[in-house]
Design an enzyme around this catalytic site. Structure first.
Site, PDB file in Angstrom:
ATOM      1  N   ASP A  97       0.878  -1.166   0.000  1.00 30.72           N
ATOM      2  CA  ASP A  97       0.000   0.000   0.000  1.00 30.72           C
ATOM      3  C   ASP A  97       0.919   1.221   0.000  1.00 30.72           C
ATOM      4  O   ASP A  97       1.476   1.584   1.028  1.00 30.72           O
ATOM      5  CB  ASP A  97      -0.895  -0.039   1.253  1.00 30.72           C
ATOM      6  CG  ASP A  97      -1.744   1.229   1.415  1.00 30.72           C
ATOM      7  OD1 ASP A  97      -1.668   2.114   0.543  1.00 30.72           O
ATOM      8  OD2 ASP A  97      -2.471   1.322   2.414  1.00 30.72           O
ATOM      9  N   LYS A 118       3.344  10.831  -3.435  1.00 33.95           N
ATOM     10  CA  LYS A 118       2.239  10.248  -4.202  1.00 33.95           C
ATOM     11  C   LYS A 118       1.413  11.333  -4.907  1.00 33.95           C
ATOM     12  O   LYS A 118       0.890  11.112  -5.994  1.00 33.95           O
ATOM     13  CB  LYS A 118       1.346   9.452  -3.256  1.00 33.95           C
ATOM     14  CG  LYS A 118       0.262   8.622  -3.930  1.00 33.95           C
ATOM     15  CD  LYS A 118      -0.436   7.767  -2.893  1.00 33.95           C
ATOM     16  CE  LYS A 118      -1.532   6.916  -3.496  1.00 33.95           C
ATOM     17  NZ  LYS A 118      -2.121   6.033  -2.471  1.00 33.95           N
ATOM     18  N   GLU A 166      -7.332   0.434  -4.527  1.00 33.12           N
ATOM     19  CA  GLU A 166      -7.338   0.343  -3.059  1.00 33.12           C
ATOM     20  C   GLU A 166      -8.643  -0.222  -2.481  1.00 33.12           C
ATOM     21  O   GLU A 166      -8.591  -1.112  -1.628  1.00 33.12           O
ATOM     22  CB  GLU A 166      -7.008   1.717  -2.454  1.00 33.12           C
ATOM     23  CG  GLU A 166      -5.527   2.059  -2.628  1.00 33.12           C
ATOM     24  CD  GLU A 166      -5.207   3.542  -2.472  1.00 33.12           C
ATOM     25  OE1 GLU A 166      -6.091   4.308  -2.058  1.00 33.12           O
ATOM     26  OE2 GLU A 166      -4.060   3.924  -2.779  1.00 33.12           O
ATOM     27  N   ASP A 187     -13.995   4.746   2.450  1.00 29.67           N
ATOM     28  CA  ASP A 187     -12.602   5.086   2.755  1.00 29.67           C
ATOM     29  C   ASP A 187     -12.488   6.574   3.092  1.00 29.67           C
ATOM     30  O   ASP A 187     -12.503   7.425   2.205  1.00 29.67           O
ATOM     31  CB  ASP A 187     -11.734   4.739   1.535  1.00 29.67           C
ATOM     32  CG  ASP A 187     -10.249   5.035   1.770  1.00 29.67           C
ATOM     33  OD1 ASP A 187      -9.904   5.669   2.797  1.00 29.67           O
ATOM     34  OD2 ASP A 187      -9.438   4.639   0.911  1.00 29.67           O
TER      35      ASP A 187
END
Lengths: 605, 177
Positions: free
Chosen positions: A9, A71, A171, A193
């Site tokens: 992850d 990211k 994800e 999420d």
């Protein structure tokens, strides 16, 4: 033989690595026992790069050489980076173009792919140390909304780190895998999420071991931090600032708010105090304060259900991801809306990595794959620019991938031999409002009258969500192909904004579209009549010619200033006044064709 | 593994008709996808991977077509050499056009707040009922091999489904999400 494969992850703030250890898949700790690796890299001239908490410790004193949240940089242009992160402490390499930003560090110039690769390398080393062997493959998770450029750069970073990528996995899908396989679930699953700064909802279908993403949605201006702000705002209305500077005051309020929010996850009420002031805050009051934020999360769930044409009763499970889902107010709102309690057995910070680890174990071949398959969808529509700067959608969003779709286009002008193709991504009707992915040209189209050439454009999206486009002229078989690797792309916040904008602007877009279409239709008719006059003008009486010329002038004016109705009306009129001319031409050409000459030849002379 | 290019109905081993059991179609889809999906070839050679992407894409397209009643109807027509991309005047009756204009006007004239929700719901019911009648008529025409008749109904269905989408977005607008 057991082959070693890991799930990673690669997060904005923290990254994790998970692998099979005995019976289950678990996240792997470093030598100090920490599972979360801060996604921070520090570069210096003398030593190798530091990754994780050691690097994080240098964020303040050596910010120019310490990169965090890389990211957010993947697949971005420098302009976009600067716009989205106003206070970047880095020096960007001026020698690079806008589309390939790279940071000048004490250890040399580093681009986002190299920096991500350093984080991945650290995780891979940790895994090889824990598992005592070398890795044969990795599954890496990406946000469901990651676009082509971002996925491509994630893949490149893994390759640079020496990892063989078995699959890029969305994800939410990974989170569902973490729960789904272990408890053999069947049915529809919502993955909720809520991270620090972003919010994503995905609806998955699990049946007979096959996971399908049915729809995704999100709100990237919503996260756990917003709850802190709401609480801080409320405190601000209750008390007056002391003598300290406003910035310090605000920062302290946020700190108190954040601590109170965490406390409320385990206690029913907390005591807030600042200077002389103090107050009691219970969960109920917190829920009232945060009701607008909470209803935004629920509305996103509603929209995702609607996208998949399902209702609340169809949802069998809700999976929680992200630290902010620990808030009881969120869990209660979810439980109320879906009329069932969300799953929370797995640590919401680790659940994505664990799912990726399970999938890695399957793909490397340790586990029978007979009843386990992941199907994903593309997050944004892919289309092509057509005349009038309109977008023709070729693969609508939420289409299951891999997929190939083809569409035929034609030339717009007589004798046109080159056609440029502009590939865009987004939900809006106008090219200017979508994201440009790539441009390429198809040359040497045989010269024909407008509309006679047939150009087939095929879009292929593979299982990782990466796009390639091919164009072919059907009568000659002339081909042109491009692997779409745009030098920069969209981040999930931009995607979410674009989705929102497409919704807000649907009405405007329709009007603009109808004007553009009317303009286009008018332009085509005018062009056709003009070229017919060049060839067969002799057939027209002076009177007729004037009348046609008149309407053309009126129409041309209307095209620049009028609405679609008036353009349509004048186009109709032009059709009418030129009808006789068209009929005469037809007669003439039929007579000539009967004499043995093709219509095509007549047109060209 | 071979390159798949079967007719969609044959691919799913179901008869060429308008009525399909969607649950069994979904089951069959997963079964087929389990055999051809690129993940099954994660460790295979480039050639096999490429073929897997092609086959899996073809299967996705086939499933996407068959599970949607409108796309399935269009596909049935193309199997009977009807060009569904091309609409000419003989494909649309004047009554149909007038009715569509009237339905659209009804939708356009509703107030832009929550008070319109009940009317939207009833308009939606009305359109859904028409869609059902059309599907029945379409099936009858296919049964009797009247493909032009079926094509006319197909175009009417296109109008109706589009209208349904517009009604739903009008609802969303008024619900505020």
């Amino acid at each position: 033989m057991h082959r070693l494969a890991v799930g990673i992850d690669l997060g904005t703030t923290n990254s994790l690595v998970a692998a099979r250890c005995g019976a289950g898949v678990e996240t792997l700790p470093d030598e100090k026992g920490d599972h979360l690796l801060p996604s921070v890299v520090h570069y210096s001239a003398a030593e190798p790069a530091l990754v994780g908490s050691e690097a994080k410790a240098r964020l303040i004193d050596d910010s120019a050489n310490t990169v965090s949240s890389v990211k957010r940089f993947l697949g971005k242009s420098l302009t976009e980076l600067r716009r989205q992160n106003r206070h970047l402490p880095y020096e960007f390499d001026a020698a690079r173009g806008d589309t390939a930003p790279a940071i000048v560090t004490a250890a040399g110039v580093k681009d986002p792919v190299q920096i991500s690769a350093d984080i991945l390398r650290k995780l891979a080393e940790r895994a090889e140390h824990c598992l005592k062997g070398s890795l044969e493959g990795a599954v890496i998770t990406v946000p469901a909304y990651f676009n082509d450029a971002q996925r491509q750069q994630t893949r490149d970073a893994a390759q640079l780190a020496g990892l063989k990528v078995l699959r890029l996995l969305n994800e939410p899908t990974a989170a569902a895998v973490a729960y789904g396989l272990d408890s053999n679930d069947q049915g529809k699953v919502i993955v909720f999420d809520l991270g620090g700064g972003t919010f994503d909802v995905s609806l998955l279908s699990l049946q007979k071991g096959v996971f399908e993403v049915l729809a995704t949605g999100g709100d990237t201006n919503l996260g756990g931090d917003d709850f802190d702000h709401i609480l801080a705002d409320w405190m601000r209305t209750q008390l007056s600032p002391g003598t300290e500077p406003v910035a310090v005051f605000n920062a302290r309020l946020l700190q108190i708010a954040n601590a109170a929010k965490h406390q409320l996850s385990s206690e029913d009420e907390v005591e807030l105090s600042y200077g002389e002031w103090s107050a009691c805050l219970n969960r109920e009051k917190f829920a009232t304060l945060a009701s607008e934020l909470i209803s935004r999360t629920i509305n996103t769930c509603r929209r995702v259900l609607r996208d998949a044409s399902l209702s609340v009763e169809d949802v069998d499970n809700i999976v929680l991801v992200g630290g902010s889902t620990r808030m009881p107010v969120i869990r209660e709102a979810i439980a109320e809306f879906f009329a069932k309690a969300p799953l929370s057995d797995i640590d919401p910070d680790k659940v994505v990595a664990i799912g990726a680890g399970i999938q890695a174990d399957v793909l490397i071949g340790n586990k029978s794959a007979d009843n386990f398959l992941l199907l994903d969808v593309n997050p944004l529509s892919l289309g092509i620019e057509t005349m009038g700067e309109l977008v023709e959608k070729i693969i609508p969003r939420n289409t299951t991938i891999p997929i190939v779709k083809a569409q035929e286009f034609t030339t717009f002008k007589d004798g046109q031999t080159v056609m440029s193709l502009h590939v865009v991504q987004g939900e809006r009707e106008l090219v200017a409002d979508c994201r440009s992915l790539a441009r390429f040209e198809l040359r040497d189209i045989p010269a024909m009258v407008a509309g006679a050439a047939k150009i087939r454009v095929s879009f292929q999206v593979d299982a990782d969500g990466l796009l390639s486009v091919t164009a072919e002229e059907l009568s000659t078989g002339k081909k042109s192909e491009i692997q779409v690797k745009p030098s920069y792309g969209l981040d999930s916040s931009v995607i979410s904004e674009m989705l929102q904008a497409s919704h807000d602007n649907a009405q405007v877009d329709m009007e603009v579209r109808s004007i553009r279409e009317a303009q286009l239709e008018a332009r085509q008719l005018i062009d056709a009549i003009s070229s017919a006059r060049d060839v067969d003008g002799a057939l027209l009486s002076e009177n007729e010619s004037d009348r046609i010329g008149n309407v053309i002038r009126k129409l041309e004016t209307a095209m620049t200033e009028a609405g679609s109705n008036q353009i349509h009306a004048l186009t109709e009129e032009l059709n009418r006044v030129s009808g006789n001319f068209a009929a005469q031409r037809m007669d003439l050409h039929i007579r000539e064709a009967l004499r043995g000459e093709s219509i095509g030849n007549v047109e060209e002379t | 593994m071979q390159h798949i290019n079967k007719n969609y109905f044959q691919l799913f081993n179901v008869s060429e008709s308008c009525e399909l059991d969607l649950d069994s179609l979904a089951g069959k889809y997963r079964e087929l996808q389990s055999d051809v999906h690129p993940d099954r070839f994660a460790n295979a050679g480039e050639q096999a991977k490429l073929l897997a992407v092609q086959n899996s894409s073809y299967l996705n397209e086939a499933y996407d077509t068959l599970k949607s009643p409108l796309k399935r109807a269009g596909y049935l027509l193309t199997l009977h050499q009807q060009d569904i991309e091309h609409v000419d005047q003989s494909d649309l009756s004047m009554d149909l056009l007038l009715e569509q204009i009237q339905l659209r006007e009804t939708l356009g004239e509703l107030p832009e707040d929550e008070s319109a929700l009940a009317d939207l719901a009833s308009l939606k019911k009305q359109v859904e009922a028409k869609i059902e009648v059309c599907h029945q008529g379409f099936a009858d025409n296919i049964e009797r091999s009247n493909y032009h008749g079926a094509k006319m109904i197909y175009h009417e269905l296109q109008f109706l489904y589009k209208l349904l989408v517009e009604i739903e977005s009008a609802e969303e607008l008024r619900l505020g999400y």
